[in-house]
Design a protein around this motif. Structure first.
Motif, PDB file in Angstrom:
ATOM      1  N   GLU A 122      21.214  -5.614  28.680  1.00  0.00           N
ATOM      2  CA  GLU A 122      21.368  -6.905  29.345  1.00  0.00           C
ATOM      3  C   GLU A 122      22.851  -7.261  29.389  1.00  0.00           C
ATOM      4  O   GLU A 122      23.593  -6.944  28.455  1.00  0.00           O
ATOM      5  CB  GLU A 122      20.563  -7.987  28.625  1.00  0.00           C
ATOM      6  N   VAL A 123      23.260  -7.909  30.484  1.00  0.00           N
ATOM      7  CA  VAL A 123      24.679  -8.205  30.710  1.00  0.00           C
ATOM      8  C   VAL A 123      24.857  -9.716  30.810  1.00  0.00           C
ATOM      9  O   VAL A 123      24.150 -10.394  31.578  1.00  0.00           O
ATOM     10  CB  VAL A 123      25.186  -7.530  32.001  1.00  0.00           C
ATOM     11  N   ASP A 124      25.811 -10.244  30.049  1.00  0.00           N
ATOM     12  CA  ASP A 124      26.129 -11.678  30.056  1.00  0.00           C
ATOM     13  C   ASP A 124      27.175 -11.929  31.142  1.00  0.00           C
ATOM     14  O   ASP A 124      28.292 -11.399  31.071  1.00  0.00           O
ATOM     15  CB  ASP A 124      26.664 -12.083  28.682  1.00  0.00           C
ATOM     16  N   VAL A 125      26.798 -12.716  32.166  1.00  0.00           N
ATOM     17  CA  VAL A 125      27.674 -12.866  33.325  1.00  0.00           C
ATOM     18  C   VAL A 125      27.860 -14.330  33.721  1.00  0.00           C
ATOM     19  O   VAL A 125      27.020 -15.192  33.444  1.00  0.00           O
ATOM     20  CB  VAL A 125      27.143 -12.096  34.555  1.00  0.00           C
ATOM     21  N   SER A 126      28.984 -14.566  34.391  1.00  0.00           N
ATOM     22  CA  SER A 126      29.229 -15.785  35.165  1.00  0.00           C
ATOM     23  C   SER A 126      29.548 -15.355  36.585  1.00  0.00           C
ATOM     24  O   SER A 126      29.932 -14.198  36.827  1.00  0.00           O
ATOM     25  CB  SER A 126      30.402 -16.579  34.587  1.00  0.00           C
ATOM     26  N   HIS A 127      29.380 -16.277  37.539  1.00  0.00           N
ATOM     27  CA  HIS A 127      29.733 -15.917  38.909  1.00  0.00           C
ATOM     28  C   HIS A 127      30.199 -17.148  39.672  1.00  0.00           C
ATOM     29  O   HIS A 127      29.927 -18.297  39.301  1.00  0.00           O
ATOM     30  CB  HIS A 127      28.554 -15.245  39.627  1.00  0.00           C
ATOM     31  N   GLY A 179      24.332 -16.544  31.988  1.00  0.00           N
ATOM     32  CA  GLY A 179      23.742 -15.982  30.780  1.00  0.00           C
ATOM     33  C   GLY A 179      23.444 -14.509  30.986  1.00  0.00           C
ATOM     34  O   GLY A 179      24.026 -13.842  31.842  1.00  0.00           O
ATOM     35  N   TYR A 180      22.531 -14.005  30.165  1.00  0.00           N
ATOM     36  CA  TYR A 180      22.212 -12.589  30.240  1.00  0.00           C
ATOM     37  C   TYR A 180      21.269 -12.303  31.408  1.00  0.00           C
ATOM     38  O   TYR A 180      20.314 -13.044  31.650  1.00  0.00           O
ATOM     39  CB  TYR A 180      21.577 -12.115  28.934  1.00  0.00           C
ATOM     40  N   ILE A 181      21.561 -11.221  32.131  1.00  0.00           N
ATOM     41  CA  ILE A 181      20.688 -10.764  33.204  1.00  0.00           C
ATOM     42  C   ILE A 181      20.230  -9.353  32.880  1.00  0.00           C
ATOM     43  O   ILE A 181      20.837  -8.658  32.055  1.00  0.00           O
ATOM     44  CB  ILE A 181      21.379 -10.781  34.577  1.00  0.00           C
ATOM     45  N   VAL A 215      31.933 -11.671  40.076  1.00  0.00           N
ATOM     46  CA  VAL A 215      31.131 -11.656  38.851  1.00  0.00           C
ATOM     47  C   VAL A 215      32.045 -11.383  37.665  1.00  0.00           C
ATOM     48  O   VAL A 215      32.794 -10.392  37.665  1.00  0.00           O
ATOM     49  CB  VAL A 215      30.033 -10.572  38.925  1.00  0.00           C
ATOM     50  N   LYS A 216      31.982 -12.263  36.678  1.00  0.00           N
ATOM     51  CA  LYS A 216      32.716 -12.045  35.433  1.00  0.00           C
ATOM     52  C   LYS A 216      31.732 -11.584  34.364  1.00  0.00           C
ATOM     53  O   LYS A 216      30.675 -12.195  34.177  1.00  0.00           O
ATOM     54  CB  LYS A 216      33.410 -13.325  34.978  1.00  0.00           C
ATOM     55  N   VAL A 217      32.070 -10.498  33.679  1.00  0.00           N
ATOM     56  CA  VAL A 217      31.208  -9.958  32.624  1.00  0.00           C
ATOM     57  C   VAL A 217      31.776 -10.360  31.267  1.00  0.00           C
ATOM     58  O   VAL A 217      32.939 -10.063  30.958  1.00  0.00           O
ATOM     59  CB  VAL A 217      31.097  -8.427  32.739  1.00  0.00           C
ATOM     60  N   HIS A 218      30.948 -11.041  30.468  1.00  0.00           N
ATOM     61  CA  HIS A 218      31.374 -11.488  29.136  1.00  0.00           C
ATOM     62  C   HIS A 218      31.041 -10.465  28.061  1.00  0.00           C
ATOM     63  O   HIS A 218      31.765 -10.339  27.074  1.00  0.00           O
ATOM     64  CB  HIS A 218      30.710 -12.819  28.788  1.00  0.00           C
ATOM     65  N   GLY A 219      29.912  -9.778  28.229  1.00  0.00           N
ATOM     66  CA  GLY A 219      29.514  -8.813  27.213  1.00  0.00           C
ATOM     67  C   GLY A 219      28.148  -8.234  27.530  1.00  0.00           C
ATOM     68  O   GLY A 219      27.520  -8.579  28.544  1.00  0.00           O
ATOM     69  N   THR A 220      27.658  -7.356  26.663  1.00  0.00           N
ATOM     70  CA  THR A 220      26.349  -6.732  26.843  1.00  0.00           C
ATOM     71  C   THR A 220      25.593  -6.750  25.517  1.00  0.00           C
ATOM     72  O   THR A 220      26.193  -6.957  24.447  1.00  0.00           O
ATOM     73  CB  THR A 220      26.485  -5.278  27.321  1.00  0.00           C
ATOM     74  N   ARG A 221      24.290  -6.502  25.613  1.00  0.00           N
ATOM     75  CA  ARG A 221      23.457  -6.368  24.417  1.00  0.00           C
ATOM     76  C   ARG A 221      22.241  -5.512  24.780  1.00  0.00           C
ATOM     77  O   ARG A 221      21.881  -5.413  25.962  1.00  0.00           O
ATOM     78  CB  ARG A 221      23.006  -7.737  23.904  1.00  0.00           C
ATOM     79  N   PRO A 222      21.578  -4.906  23.787  1.00  0.00           N
ATOM     80  CA  PRO A 222      20.333  -4.191  24.078  1.00  0.00           C
ATOM     81  C   PRO A 222      19.285  -5.157  24.630  1.00  0.00           C
ATOM     82  O   PRO A 222      19.252  -6.337  24.261  1.00  0.00           O
ATOM     83  CB  PRO A 222      19.917  -3.637  22.712  1.00  0.00           C
TER      84      PRO A 222
END
Length: 641
Positions: A122-127, A179-181, A215-222
């Motif tokens: 999952e990817v934490d993004v803003s746009h 948030g996470y997508i 799209v700005k990527v803040h981070g990732t998680r499983p």
């Protein structure tokens, strides 16, 4: 594509010419001078046996198969396969059945596997999103967003810029932070930007069906997987503060009950103000990341299975959640159909087919005839556009523009019929449109050639297609000779009933009548008096009453034994009168009597019609056997397995 090629393909298919077996496929039998191959017989024999509780031997199935082919021969003689309706429907089946063979499976598998791999993260993004607006301002909007991106890279605050420029309505609440997508939930170009942009970075400007984005990527998680929950909701959306406070008191009281052991589902059924889930004891469907409002999702995933949350607010109201189960992402095998459906709707959907078409162009030695193409391009450029005069000139031309094998498969006349006059557009745009149509038609032509090739050389496809074709013919000819004939042949049906009357008996008498229903007692009385005075026959009863009383009456023919219908029990067997209900609460019988046995075929229409159909079927089979005798090659039959 050359029209003669299309029509020849469909007519040949309808005549069965394309579906004769391969050269080494021996002929098992001949019916109406048409050979039937061993492979076709074996295919249908094994398919039939797989659907039977008691499998048939080859000899037992052979006679059924021969009758089946004799019916197909009768349909062909009747010209059913030559009708436009048949050819149109059959060609549709043909295209659908060929579709799996017209892609490069390795390409499709690679796309599906890559998408499934993304689902594990999952990817934490803003746009920030700006509108496409009118086509002539697209460049301006893209440039606007590029300048916004440059400002952010130079140090401007992303959230502030989002609030200033983004048209996403949620930006007021979240400052552009989604948030996470997770993969498979958003348009592919957006998803791809999120998954290919490194954390801390901002993507280039991308386009989706709803606008331009960065799209700005803040981070990732499983990936969190999915959860199954029950919930109780007290709505506060749009309520004054005092009423919202009362809802908070109510949810707190409910929480104390469920926390102390009260049945959560039972209370949810009574107390929850979510109408969709309340009737299910508060249960929602399985959901994952991005499918619920963030507050609800956060609480649901933070609980342990069986744990109940404290009351918490969302934009909708106050909730209590009881988490039931959780699971990870489903297996690739389980997800494959869903992923395949998703990618079929975006730009990846054509990649496997495009690769196949490129292969087919090579296979059939397809070529664009450059000299002729340049001739047409020159005429368009000299004319300044494609106007109605130039289009009319092109439509009369038999100039070949593309070839596959030895066939001219794209003609100028056909391309011109697809080109719309563009007197307001540029010559360059008209040439580009011309090139696009020629290439599309060449692609269609090689695909059509491949369908024909499949029918000749691929036994699985050939047999399945043959089954569809013959099944369509069998249905139409059987309907003409048996099913519809039995239903519409009133005279023959009645004659059959009279000749076999002793076969149709009842265990108890039945009430036979026309029941006249009315919208009021006054209309009922008028209708009853009218029939007493005029003695209308059964054949004209409905039309006469409708003409006399309009939509205030309706007539139903009934035949029922005692206990089968409350109204007929009352009218014919002295039963209690049913309570009046609905619009047609008033009624009386007409031409009524109690009979001990059927008087006519209509009294046992279903059974008599079925028996008559069976008789017609047997008579037809005897006629078919005489008209289309089967010549079986016994040596080939011994090879059947």
């Amino acid at each position: 594509m050359k029209k003669s090629l299309l029509s020849l393909t469909v007519v040949a298919a309808a005549a069965g010419m394309l579906y004769a077996g391969a050269p080494k496929d021996p002929v098992l039998l001949t019916i109406a001078d048409k050979p039937v191959t061993l492979s076709e017989f074996e295919y249908l024999y094994h398919k039939n046996n797989s659907q039977q509780l008691a499998p048939q031997t080859i000899d037992e199935y052979l006679q059924m198969f021969i009758t089946y082919k004799q019916k197909v021969a009768a349909a062909e003689e009747a010209g059913i396969d030559k009708s436009q309706a048949f050819q149109r429907e059959f060609d549709g089946y043909r295209r659908d059945l060929a579709a799996p063979y017209l892609t490069v499976q390795e390409v499709e598998d690679s796309i599906i596997n890559a998408e499934y791999a993304r689902m594990g993260t999952e990817v934490d993004v803003s746009h920030i999103m700006v509108a496409h607006t009118a086509p002539d301002t697209h460049a301006d909007q893209r440039e606007l967003l590029n300048s916004v991106r440059d400002s952010i890279l130079a140090g401007a605050d992303f959230e502030a810029m989002a609030r200033k420029y983004s048209i996403d309505r949620a930006v007021v609440r979240n400052g552009g932070h989604m948030g996470y997508i997770i993969a498979c939930r958003l348009p592919y170009t957006f998803e791809d930007a999120a998954y290919t942009t490194a954390p801390g970075n901002i993507s280039p400007v991308i386009s989706t069906p709803v606008g331009y984005h960065i799209v700005k990527v803040h981070g990732t998680r499983p990936a969190q997987g999915m959860v199954l929950v029950e919930h109780i909701l007290k709505l506060t959306q749009g309520l004054p503060a005092e009423e919202a406070a009362r809802k908070k008191e109510q949810i707190d009281s409910i929480y104390n009950l469920v926390k102390n052991g009260a049945d959560f589902a039972q209370i949810a059924t009574v107390e929850s103000e979510d109408p969709g889930s309340a009737k299910m004891g508060g249960r929602l469907r399985w959901f994952g990341t991005g499918q619920m409002v963030p507050e609800f999702e956060q609480v649901a995933f933070s609980l342990n299975d069986g744990e109940i949350s404290e009351p918490f607010p969302t934009a909708y109201g106050y909730h209590i959640i009881r988490r039931l189960e959780h699971k990870g992402i489903d297996s690739l095998e389980a997800m494959r159909p869903q992923i395949k459906n998703i990618i079929s709707r975006d730009e990846r959907g054509n990649l496997a087919q495009e690769r196949k078409v490129a292969q087919l162009r090579k296979k059939f030695k397809a070529q664009i005839l450059d000299k002729n193409m340049d001739q047409v391009r020159g005429r368009i450029m000299a004319n300044g556009s494609v106007d109605s005069t130039l289009r009319a000139e092109f439509i009369t031309s038999d100039l070949a523009l593309a070839r596959a094998g030895k066939n001219d498969v794209v003609l100028l006349s056909e391309v011109a019929s697809e080109m719309l006059p563009n007197q307001q557009g540029s010559a360059e745009a008209a040439v580009a449109d011309f090139d696009r149509i020629v290439n599309r038609n060449l692609d269609n032509a090689v695909v059509e050639l491949e369908r024909d090739d499949l029918a000749r050389n691929n036994a699985d496809y050939r047999n399945l297609l043959n089954e569809y074709r013959d099944g369509m013919l069998l249905f139409e000819i059987s309907d003409q000779n048996v099913w519809s004939r039995a239903k519409n042949d009133k005279e023959g049906l009645e004659k059959y009933f009279n000749e076999n009357r002793d076969r149709y008996t009842w265990n108890a008498p039945k009430f036979k009548s026309y029941v006249v229903f009315a919208t009021s007692d006054s209309v009922m009385n008028l209708a009853q008096n009218f029939l007493n005075e005029n003695k209308i026959g059964a054949d004209s009863l409905v039309t006469t009453l409708r003409k006399q009383f309009g939509k205030d009456v309706k007539v139903e023919k009934v035949i029922a034994a005692q206990g089968e219908n409350p109204i007929t029990d009352y009218l014919g067997f002295n039963g209690p009168k049913p309570e009046p209900k609905g619009k047609w609460a008033f009624y009386f019988p007409y031409l009524n009597r109690v009979i001990a046995a059927p008087e006519e075929a209509a009294d046992e229409r279903g059974v008599v019609t079925t028996d008559y159909q069976n008789l017609l079927e047997e008579q037809w089979k005897e006629e078919l056997a005489r008209k289309y005798p089967a010549k079986v090659n016994e040596k080939v039959l011994k090879k059947a397995k």
